[in-house]
Write a protein that holds these residues in place. Structure first.
Motif, PDB file in Angstrom:
ATOM      1  N   UNK A 114      46.124 -19.507   9.813  1.00  0.00           N
ATOM      2  CA  UNK A 114      46.853 -20.183   9.675  1.00  0.00           C
ATOM      3  C   UNK A 114      47.477 -21.623  10.300  1.00  0.00           C
ATOM      4  N   UNK A 115      48.447 -22.219   9.500  1.00  0.00           N
ATOM      5  CA  UNK A 115      48.405 -23.057  10.960  1.00  0.00           C
ATOM      6  C   UNK A 115      49.971 -24.496  10.171  1.00  0.00           C
ATOM      7  N   UNK A 116      50.515 -24.767  10.959  1.00  0.00           N
ATOM      8  CA  UNK A 116      51.241 -25.475  11.165  1.00  0.00           C
ATOM      9  C   UNK A 116      51.162 -27.363  11.179  1.00  0.00           C
ATOM     10  N   UNK A 117      50.932 -28.146   9.867  1.00  0.00           N
ATOM     11  CA  UNK A 117      50.853 -29.305  10.372  1.00  0.00           C
ATOM     12  C   UNK A 117      51.262 -29.822   9.187  1.00  0.00           C
ATOM     13  N   UNK A 118      52.497 -30.140   9.701  1.00  0.00           N
ATOM     14  CA  UNK A 118      53.393 -30.760   8.143  1.00  0.00           C
ATOM     15  C   UNK A 118      52.277 -32.149   7.150  1.00  0.00           C
ATOM     16  N   UNK A 119      52.289 -31.887   6.451  1.00  0.00           N
ATOM     17  CA  UNK A 119      52.163 -33.334   5.073  1.00  0.00           C
ATOM     18  C   UNK A 119      49.912 -33.206   4.878  1.00  0.00           C
ATOM     19  N   UNK A 120      49.550 -32.004   5.756  1.00  0.00           N
ATOM     20  CA  UNK A 120      47.959 -31.863   5.536  1.00  0.00           C
ATOM     21  C   UNK A 120      48.359 -29.876   5.044  1.00  0.00           C
ATOM     22  N   UNK A 121      47.712 -29.811   4.187  1.00  0.00           N
ATOM     23  CA  UNK A 121      47.744 -28.117   3.289  1.00  0.00           C
ATOM     24  C   UNK A 121      46.122 -28.254   3.066  1.00  0.00           C
ATOM     25  N   UNK A 122      45.184 -28.711   3.864  1.00  0.00           N
ATOM     26  CA  UNK A 122      44.132 -28.747   3.328  1.00  0.00           C
ATOM     27  C   UNK A 122      42.812 -28.564   4.393  1.00  0.00           C
ATOM     28  N   UNK A 123      42.591 -27.763   5.298  1.00  0.00           N
ATOM     29  CA  UNK A 123      42.056 -27.691   6.401  1.00  0.00           C
ATOM     30  C   UNK A 123      40.267 -27.165   6.834  1.00  0.00           C
ATOM     31  N   UNK A 124      39.927 -27.696   7.160  1.00  0.00           N
ATOM     32  CA  UNK A 124      38.071 -27.082   7.468  1.00  0.00           C
ATOM     33  C   UNK A 124      37.744 -26.188   8.390  1.00  0.00           C
ATOM     34  N   UNK A 125      38.336 -25.406   9.296  1.00  0.00           N
ATOM     35  CA  UNK A 125      37.020 -25.190  10.677  1.00  0.00           C
ATOM     36  C   UNK A 125      35.946 -24.727  10.902  1.00  0.00           C
ATOM     37  N   UNK A 126      34.955 -25.340  11.276  1.00  0.00           N
ATOM     38  CA  UNK A 126      33.652 -25.113  11.317  1.00  0.00           C
ATOM     39  C   UNK A 126      33.282 -23.569  12.254  1.00  0.00           C
ATOM     40  N   UNK A 127      32.651 -22.415  12.209  1.00  0.00           N
ATOM     41  CA  UNK A 127      32.206 -21.400  12.803  1.00  0.00           C
ATOM     42  C   UNK A 127      31.881 -22.075  14.587  1.00  0.00           C
ATOM     43  N   UNK A 128      32.095 -22.948  14.978  1.00  0.00           N
ATOM     44  CA  UNK A 128      31.724 -23.241  16.318  1.00  0.00           C
ATOM     45  C   UNK A 128      32.681 -23.623  16.673  1.00  0.00           C
ATOM     46  N   UNK A 129      33.660 -24.374  15.807  1.00  0.00           N
ATOM     47  CA  UNK A 129      34.934 -25.009  16.487  1.00  0.00           C
ATOM     48  C   UNK A 129      36.227 -23.617  16.601  1.00  0.00           C
ATOM     49  N   UNK A 130      36.261 -23.187  15.651  1.00  0.00           N
ATOM     50  CA  UNK A 130      38.115 -22.176  15.863  1.00  0.00           C
ATOM     51  C   UNK A 130      37.608 -21.071  17.216  1.00  0.00           C
ATOM     52  N   UNK A 131      36.325 -20.375  17.441  1.00  0.00           N
ATOM     53  CA  UNK A 131      36.755 -19.998  18.618  1.00  0.00           C
ATOM     54  C   UNK A 131      37.111 -20.696  19.733  1.00  0.00           C
ATOM     55  N   UNK A 132      36.449 -21.734  19.974  1.00  0.00           N
ATOM     56  CA  UNK A 132      37.191 -23.093  21.365  1.00  0.00           C
ATOM     57  C   UNK A 132      38.651 -23.086  20.589  1.00  0.00           C
ATOM     58  N   UNK A 133      39.142 -23.293  19.595  1.00  0.00           N
ATOM     59  CA  UNK A 133      40.454 -23.339  20.031  1.00  0.00           C
ATOM     60  C   UNK A 133      41.505 -22.084  20.771  1.00  0.00           C
ATOM     61  N   UNK A 134      40.577 -20.837  20.320  1.00  0.00           N
ATOM     62  CA  UNK A 134      40.877 -19.791  20.715  1.00  0.00           C
ATOM     63  C   UNK A 134      40.814 -19.280  22.216  1.00  0.00           C
ATOM     64  N   UNK A 135      40.172 -20.120  22.232  1.00  0.00           N
ATOM     65  CA  UNK A 135      39.481 -20.297  23.836  1.00  0.00           C
ATOM     66  C   UNK A 135      40.036 -21.563  25.248  1.00  0.00           C
ATOM     67  N   UNK A 136      41.193 -21.865  24.042  1.00  0.00           N
ATOM     68  CA  UNK A 136      41.433 -22.375  24.739  1.00  0.00           C
ATOM     69  C   UNK A 136      40.572 -24.272  25.017  1.00  0.00           C
ATOM     70  N   UNK A 137      39.734 -24.179  25.167  1.00  0.00           N
ATOM     71  CA  UNK A 137      38.823 -25.305  25.059  1.00  0.00           C
ATOM     72  C   UNK A 137      38.967 -26.703  23.548  1.00  0.00           C
ATOM     73  N   UNK A 138      39.206 -26.161  23.041  1.00  0.00           N
ATOM     74  CA  UNK A 138      39.423 -27.905  21.694  1.00  0.00           C
ATOM     75  C   UNK A 138      40.952 -27.286  21.726  1.00  0.00           C
ATOM     76  N   UNK A 139      41.961 -28.867  22.600  1.00  0.00           N
ATOM     77  CA  UNK A 139      43.265 -28.717  22.447  1.00  0.00           C
ATOM     78  C   UNK A 139      43.914 -29.411  21.794  1.00  0.00           C
ATOM     79  N   UNK A 140      43.581 -30.830  21.305  1.00  0.00           N
ATOM     80  CA  UNK A 140      44.254 -31.226  20.001  1.00  0.00           C
ATOM     81  C   UNK A 140      43.638 -31.833  18.919  1.00  0.00           C
ATOM     82  N   UNK A 141      44.380 -31.777  17.711  1.00  0.00           N
ATOM     83  CA  UNK A 141      44.788 -31.911  16.684  1.00  0.00           C
ATOM     84  C   UNK A 141      43.586 -33.056  16.337  1.00  0.00           C
ATOM     85  N   UNK A 142      43.664 -33.695  17.091  1.00  0.00           N
ATOM     86  CA  UNK A 142      42.805 -35.170  16.242  1.00  0.00           C
ATOM     87  C   UNK A 142      41.258 -34.809  16.525  1.00  0.00           C
ATOM     88  N   UNK A 143      40.977 -33.421  17.666  1.00  0.00           N
ATOM     89  CA  UNK A 143      39.956 -33.446  18.556  1.00  0.00           C
ATOM     90  C   UNK A 143      38.347 -33.765  17.693  1.00  0.00           C
TER      91      UNK A 143
END
Length: 344
Positions: A114-143
């Motif tokens: 789940x996420x909190x991005x005002x104005x954005x109700x649809x979001x896709x996350x690839x399987x090689x991306x969301x682990x990187x978010x939780x590893x702290x390697x992707x740190x900006x939403x507009x990556x």
């Protein structure tokens, strides 16, 4: 009778009336005490309320949502009549219970991002991306890697705040099991566990699923993992995740059922679905277990526990979808029904 004896009898009666004892019974009724996972707590609450009504108060269940880790601890400590956990007990834990343990998967659910991005109700996350978010390697939403999967979506140039559990959690166990299955980097850096060391720097912690959901709702720019039912109750948007087949799948009843479709329960009733196959499968689904003593304090308590299980398998599964959970496949229901006879 001596005054001292009369006082002792009166005192004993007062103490008995003052405390709710696990497995206690009154004329025509029995109270069952359970504790554990927060993941299934909303549906358990509905089930146990309805069970009390259906039995005219003959069976009352007091369930405390304290987290899977604490649920197992209380079960081993014999302070409850049954425990509950999203992470099935280890053999070393089972060995600490001399009465024997019967694990029964009673419902299943999806763990969502789940996420909190005002104005954005649809979001896709690839399987090689969301682990990187939780590893702290992707740190900006507009990556660039998030943006590539979401053409036409105006992603903000803001930091990502990662929300995780602060307590020992079966939800964390299931989520980290999935991330470990799809990311060798996550597996070697963090690994699977009820409580892990998250490397992300910009992080907020919440207790239980409702605490995580609340933290996401209150923190713009945040992302975290929680049970699907809690995300629905909190009206949080959830990401569509890329599954093993390469398809982006949003959480829901059909996608969850597809994830469970090929699950085969072994004799010990423990199976994990860390990365389900199937074009339509949502990628993070898990069973959640109730923990029972094979030998209970009384035949009456054992009978009430079996009746509780029977209700959950029959009437209970009918409301699973509406409550945000996945109804158990019929093959699983029949195996659970047969195994419940071990509760004596």
């Amino acid at each position: 009778m001596k005054l001292k004896s009369l006082f002792s009898i009166a005192l004993s009666a007062a103490v008995a009336a003052s405390f709710m004892i696990a497995g206690s019974a009154t004329a025509g009724s029995i109270k069952i005490v359970g504790a554990g996972a927060s993941f299934p707590a909303p549906i358990y609450s509905e089930w146990f309320k309805d069970l009390a009504e259906k039995t005219n108060g003959e069976i009352k269940v007091d369930y405390q949502s304290i987290g899977s880790g604490s649920g197992i601890k209380n079960f081993i400590g014999h302070t409850v009549d049954f425990g509950a956990s999203d992470a099935a007990m280890k053999q070393s834990e089972i060995d600490q219970v001399p009465e024997g343990v019967q694990l029964l998967p009673m419902t299943a659910g999806s763990i969502v991002i789940a996420y909190n991005l005002p104005g954005i109700s649809d979001l896709r996350l690839p399987r090689d991306v969301y682990p990187e978010i939780f590893l702290g390697k992707i740190t900006k939403w507009n990556d660039a890697r998030i943006a590539a999967a979401n053409p036409g979506v105006k992603l903000p140039n803001t930091p990502i705040t990662v929300v995780v559990r602060s307590d020992k959690s079966g939800t964390t166990f299931g989520f980290t099991g999935h991330l470990s299955a799809i990311s060798s980097d996550f597996k070697s850096t963090v690994g699977q566990g009820k409580m892990v060391q998250w490397p992300a720097m910009n992080m907020v912690k919440g207790k239980k699923n409702d605490g995580v959901s609340s933290a996401i709702r209150q923190t713009p720019g945040s992302i975290g993992y929680t049970e699907y039912g809690y995300a629905k109750l909190s009206q949080l948007p959830t990401a569509c995740l890329q599954n093993k087949a390469g398809n982006f799948v949003c959480p829901g009843a059909e996608a969850g059922a597809a994830a469970l479709a090929n699950a085969v329960l072994p004799e010990n009733m423990i199976v994990f679905i860390n990365d389900p196959a199937g074009d339509a499968s949502y990628p993070i689904a898990t069973f959640t277990w109730m923990l029972f003593y094979k030998k209970n304090k009384s035949p009456e308590l054992a009978a009430a526990l079996r009746k509780m299980v029977e209700y959950c398998l029959d009437e209970g599964q009918k409301i699973a979808d509406k409550a945000g959970y996945i109804p158990l496949p019929e093959s699983v229901v029949e195996k659970v029904r047969a195994a419940s006879k071990n509760i004596q």
